[in-house]
Design an enzyme around this catalytic site. Structure first.
Site, mmCIF file in Angstrom:
data_model
loop_
_atom_site.group_PDB
_atom_site.id
_atom_site.type_symbol
_atom_site.label_atom_id
_atom_site.label_comp_id
_atom_site.label_asym_id
_atom_site.label_seq_id
_atom_site.Cartn_x
_atom_site.Cartn_y
_atom_site.Cartn_z
ATOM 1 C CB SER A 152 -6.174 6.589 4.857
ATOM 2 O OG SER A 152 -6.883 5.365 4.814
ATOM 3 C CB SER A 153 -3.740 2.781 2.477
ATOM 4 O OG SER A 153 -3.560 1.822 1.444
ATOM 5 C CE1 TYR A 166 -0.592 0.115 5.900
ATOM 6 C CE2 TYR A 166 -1.831 -0.310 3.887
ATOM 7 C CZ TYR A 166 -0.991 0.507 4.631
ATOM 8 O OH TYR A 166 -0.572 1.704 4.108
ATOM 9 C CE LYS A 170 -2.167 3.300 6.814
ATOM 10 N NZ LYS A 170 -1.475 4.437 7.465
#
Length: 282
Positions: A152-153, A166, A170
């Site tokens: 993920s982020s 984005y 995630k």
């Protein structure tokens, strides 16, 4: 290093370069055989060279497969490659580890988001992991020893500018992580990690205005303070320019590798910090 993954089989998507290659290296150093996946033909030589290096340095077996996991055909191709390389008549295929690393970041300010960019981001970042885990599920271990790690982020929870699409993709991946942790509980643990800035072209490609907008986060991230004489000259310079150093790919790979070991058997359904303390969740 103890080879705690001796003889296991790992699939690492997007593993010809960057974080994916570092993850493959980490798992191989622990004894795991590795299937290296890439999408673009331009990455073929990188993946091939990495495979040879891992086999030589760590005495493991590899298989290299070009496949777009964001399509049913691509994910099926990865599983077929695993069967061809690691199964035989008296040894059925078992996939012990899946690392969903492949991803894209097509960043834009809200008025500039294009439908095609939204669709491509979710196809690669969300649909791809879903299709691969679906295809691999029949071959996961039956004793809870399997490991799935989704990349993920911090963008899923920080609201960084230009990352509507984005960050959303995630967040979706994290939601799937929790669901899979329940549905696959008898087969594998399922966790995600949430890197912040990491060395490499994806972070470097951000425009200056975006880097400026996250400077405050970086300056307050405990482990991003650069240390002259300890960190590389490049990291020290990056800290001067951006408020702190990005992570190295090996640092991210180390957390993935940890989650893939037997010692992580009591951890599932979690988003594990891989960002130096940029995001601290209860």
């Amino acid at each position: 290093m103890s080879r705690v993954l001796e003889g296991k089989l790992a699939i690492v998507t997007g593993s010809s370069r960057g974080i994916g290659a570092a993850i493959a290296e980490n798992l191989a150093s622990k004894g795991s055989n590795v299937i290296l996946n890439y999408t673009s033909a331009s990455s073929a030589s990188l993946a091939s060279n990495l495979a040879k290096s891992l086999e030589t340095q760590h005495g493991i077996r590899t298989s290299v497969v070009q496949a777009d996991i964001g399509t049913p055909e691509g994910s099926a191709r990865v599983i077929e490659a695993a069967k061809a390389a690691f199964a035989s008549g008296d040894k059925p295929l078992q996939i012990d580890i899946i690392v969903n690393n492949a991803g894209v970041a097509l960043n834009a300010w809200l008025p500039d988001i294009k439908l095609a960019d939204f669709q491509e981001t979710y196809r690669v970042n969300v649909l791809g992991p879903l299709l691969l885990v679906q295809a691999a599920q029949p071959y996961l271990p039956l004793d809870r020893s399997g490991r799935i790690v989704n990349l993920s982020s911090v963008s899923s929870s920080t609201g960084f500018v230009t990352q509507t699409v984005y960050g959303g993709s995630k967040a979706a991946l994290e939601a799937m992580t929790r669901t899979w942790a329940r549905e696959l509980a008898e087969r594998a643990t399922v966790n995600a990690i949430n890197p912040g800035p990491v060395e490499g072209p994806m972070y470097a490609a951000n425009p200056a205005e975006v880097k400026d907008s996250i400077r405050g986060w970086i300056q307050h991230t405990p482990l991003m303070a650069a240390r002259p004489g300890v960190d590389s000259d490049e990291a020290v310079q990056a800290a001067r320019d951006g408020g702190g150093r990005p992570a190295t790919t090996k640092e991210i790979a180390g957390i993935v590798g940890m989650l893939c070991t037997p010692d992580a058997a009591w951890c599932t359904g979690q988003v594990v910090c891989a960002n130096g303390g940029m995001v601290m969740l209860h």
